[in-house]
Design a protein around this motif. Structure first.
Motif, short mmCIF file in Angstrom:
data_model
loop_
_atom_site.label_atom_id
_atom_site.label_comp_id
_atom_site.label_asym_id
_atom_site.label_seq_id
_atom_site.Cartn_x
_atom_site.Cartn_y
_atom_site.Cartn_z
N SER A 180 41.44 36.07 45.78
CA SER A 180 40.23 35.41 45.50
C SER A 180 40.78 33.97 44.88
CB SER A 180 39.44 35.85 44.40
OG SER A 180 39.83 35.95 43.02
N PRO A 181 39.60 32.73 44.96
CA PRO A 181 39.77 31.41 44.38
C PRO A 181 39.76 31.21 42.89
CG PRO A 181 37.73 31.49 45.42
CD PRO A 181 38.46 32.89 45.62
N PHE A 182 39.39 32.37 42.26
CA PHE A 182 38.99 32.31 41.04
C PHE A 182 39.93 32.51 39.62
CE2 PHE A 182 35.35 34.11 43.25
CZ PHE A 182 34.62 33.01 43.12
N ASN A 183 39.82 32.03 38.66
CA ASN A 183 40.73 32.25 37.51
C ASN A 183 40.98 33.74 37.23
OD1 ASN A 183 41.29 29.18 37.51
ND2 ASN A 183 39.49 29.09 35.95
N VAL A 184 42.34 34.08 36.75
CA VAL A 184 42.16 35.47 36.34
C VAL A 184 42.93 35.26 34.94
CG1 VAL A 184 43.82 37.39 36.76
CG2 VAL A 184 43.00 36.00 38.49
N LEU A 185 42.31 36.45 34.08
CA LEU A 185 42.75 36.42 32.60
C LEU A 185 43.58 37.65 32.64
CD1 LEU A 185 42.50 35.77 29.66
CD2 LEU A 185 40.45 37.22 29.64
N ILE A 186 44.90 37.37 32.29
CA ILE A 186 45.67 38.50 32.02
C ILE A 186 46.23 38.80 30.62
CG2 ILE A 186 48.05 39.51 32.74
CD1 ILE A 186 48.06 37.70 34.98
N TYR A 187 45.65 39.98 29.90
CA TYR A 187 46.13 39.94 28.42
C TYR A 187 46.98 41.57 28.26
CZ TYR A 187 42.15 43.16 28.71
OH TYR A 187 41.36 44.47 29.03
N GLY A 188 47.59 41.60 27.43
CA GLY A 188 48.36 42.79 26.85
C GLY A 188 49.68 42.60 25.84
N GLU A 189 50.10 43.36 25.40
CA GLU A 189 51.01 43.37 24.42
C GLU A 189 52.40 42.41 24.80
OE1 GLU A 189 50.86 43.98 21.34
OE2 GLU A 189 48.80 44.96 21.51
N SER A 190 53.17 41.80 24.03
CA SER A 190 54.35 41.11 24.33
C SER A 190 55.23 42.00 25.17
CB SER A 190 54.97 40.55 23.13
OG SER A 190 56.46 39.79 23.54
N GLY A 191 55.83 41.64 26.22
CA GLY A 191 56.73 42.24 26.87
C GLY A 191 56.28 43.34 28.01
N THR A 192 54.95 43.40 28.39
CA THR A 192 54.41 44.42 29.10
C THR A 192 54.34 43.79 30.55
OG1 THR A 192 52.24 43.43 28.60
CG2 THR A 192 52.78 45.50 27.58
N GLY A 193 54.82 42.47 30.85
CA GLY A 193 54.86 42.11 32.06
C GLY A 193 53.67 41.16 32.79
N LYS A 194 53.26 40.60 31.82
CA LYS A 194 52.00 39.58 32.25
C LYS A 194 52.38 38.40 33.24
CE LYS A 194 51.05 38.48 27.93
NZ LYS A 194 51.84 39.48 27.10
N GLU A 195 53.59 37.96 32.90
CA GLU A 195 54.15 36.79 33.63
C GLU A 195 54.51 37.28 35.11
OE1 GLU A 195 57.02 32.99 34.00
OE2 GLU A 195 56.96 33.95 32.03
N LEU A 196 55.28 38.79 35.27
CA LEU A 196 55.42 39.28 36.48
C LEU A 196 54.26 39.33 37.29
CD1 LEU A 196 57.66 42.23 35.51
CD2 LEU A 196 58.29 39.88 36.75
N PHE A 197 52.98 39.73 36.69
CA PHE A 197 51.75 39.93 37.42
C PHE A 197 51.27 38.59 37.73
CE2 PHE A 197 51.42 44.25 36.16
CZ PHE A 197 50.89 45.17 37.01
N ASN A 253 49.37 20.81 40.13
CA ASN A 253 48.43 20.64 41.29
C ASN A 253 48.72 21.05 42.54
OD1 ASN A 253 46.16 19.40 42.47
ND2 ASN A 253 47.54 17.73 43.24
N GLY A 254 47.93 22.06 43.18
CA GLY A 254 48.03 22.78 44.34
C GLY A 254 48.66 24.02 44.18
N GLY A 255 48.80 24.40 42.97
CA GLY A 255 49.79 25.88 42.64
C GLY A 255 48.92 26.49 41.45
N THR A 256 49.75 27.22 40.56
CA THR A 256 49.09 27.74 39.41
C THR A 256 49.87 27.49 38.29
OG1 THR A 256 49.14 29.89 41.03
CG2 THR A 256 48.96 30.46 38.51
N ILE A 257 48.98 27.44 37.17
CA ILE A 257 49.31 26.98 35.98
C ILE A 257 49.10 28.30 34.97
CG2 ILE A 257 47.42 25.91 35.28
CD1 ILE A 257 49.09 24.09 33.20
N PHE A 258 50.15 28.93 34.30
CA PHE A 258 49.94 30.27 33.65
C PHE A 258 50.00 30.05 32.20
CE2 PHE A 258 52.14 34.06 32.07
CZ PHE A 258 51.22 34.93 31.87
#
Length: 258
Positions: A180-197, A253-258
């Motif tokens: 989808s073209p929408f922003n995604v909110l990822i939340y969780g404890e430290s070390g649970t793999g948020k950046e992997l997702f 620009n043109g990509g993703t900022i996390f």
């Protein structure tokens, strides 16, 4: 009166004739090379003489303007402008200009005009045409190459280890969100793999060919947050880098900022 010619005179005349042929052949080859280079250029190229009559018109210009070469060459610019007024905008007033944007049908062209003078006399005009969308695309590629080298999302959903039903459901949901073209909110404890997702979502999204930029906002001082995110011009504040700095949003620009 019989005029005789010596052997030496005949030989000299023949040698001069051969030299003339060689020079003409060389000029013909150079003209052929030049025409090939101009025709295969990615930028549109037009030239006009002193009166505004078009003499050179390459394939790229043909594609951008939408008029065939046979219709354009040896035709006065004003005659073409009668059926297509935008043509007059490309020629303008015949004076030098750089970076002028001209609207032509459904596209915008960047026009550079260069007058040609010989012995202080105006001999014609060389016009270079660039499609603005191609320039934006090239600028994006250059920015990515120069400033986002190494900012690549390496992880995919296959790299996320977990066989439980909860993890499988989470991966399936993330896969759907990534398309989808929408922003995604990822939340969780430290070390649970948020950046992997985040990287995995990036790699299935429409932005997968763009940069992936991960930042830790907690590491950015409050007084520098704005300049880091949005960048700044040279001399914007004390200590600003010479030449300014691109912001993190522009880098992504043109990509993703996390």
């Amino acid at each position: 009166i019989l005029v005789t010619t010596s052997y030496e005179d005949i030989r000299e005349a023949m040698e001069r004739a051969c030299q003339t042929i060689a020079v003409k052949k060389e000029e013909k080859e150079k003209a052929k090379w030049l025409n090939t280079i101009i025709d295969n250029s990615y930028e549109g190229i037009m030239t006009t003489d002193q009166q505004g009559r078009i003499s050179v018109y390459n394939r790229a210009a043909e594609e951008m303007i939408g008029l065939k070469k046979e219709r354009v060459v040896n035709t006065h610019i004003s005659e073409l402008a009668q059926s297509n007024p935008a043509i007059q905008g490309i020629y303008g007033d015949g004076k030098e200009t750089r970076g002028e944007v001209v609207q032509l049908k459904k596209q915008k062209l960047l026009v550079n005009r260069l007058p040609i003078y010989a012995q202080d006399q105006f001999k014609g005009l060389v016009i270079h045409l660039h499609r603005t969308d191609q320039i934006q695309e090239m600028e994006s590629k250059i920015r990515k190459e120069l400033y986002t080298k190494g900012l690549v999302a390496k992880a995919t959903f296959e790299d996320i280890v977990g066989e439980s039903a909860v993890m499988q459901e989470l991966k399936n949901k993330a896969l759907q969100y990534g398309k989808s073209p929408f922003n995604v909110l990822i939340y969780g404890e430290s070390g649970t793999g948020k950046e992997l997702f985040a990287q995995s979502i990036h790699n299935v999204s429409a932005c997968k060919d763009g940069p992936f930029l991960a930042i830790n906002c907690a590491s950015l001082p409050e007084n520098l947050l704005e300049s880091e995110l949005f960048g700044y011009e040279e001399g914007a504040f004390t200590g600003a880098k010479k030449g300014g700095k691109l912001g993190l949003f522009e880098l992504a620009n043109g990509g993703t900022i996390f």
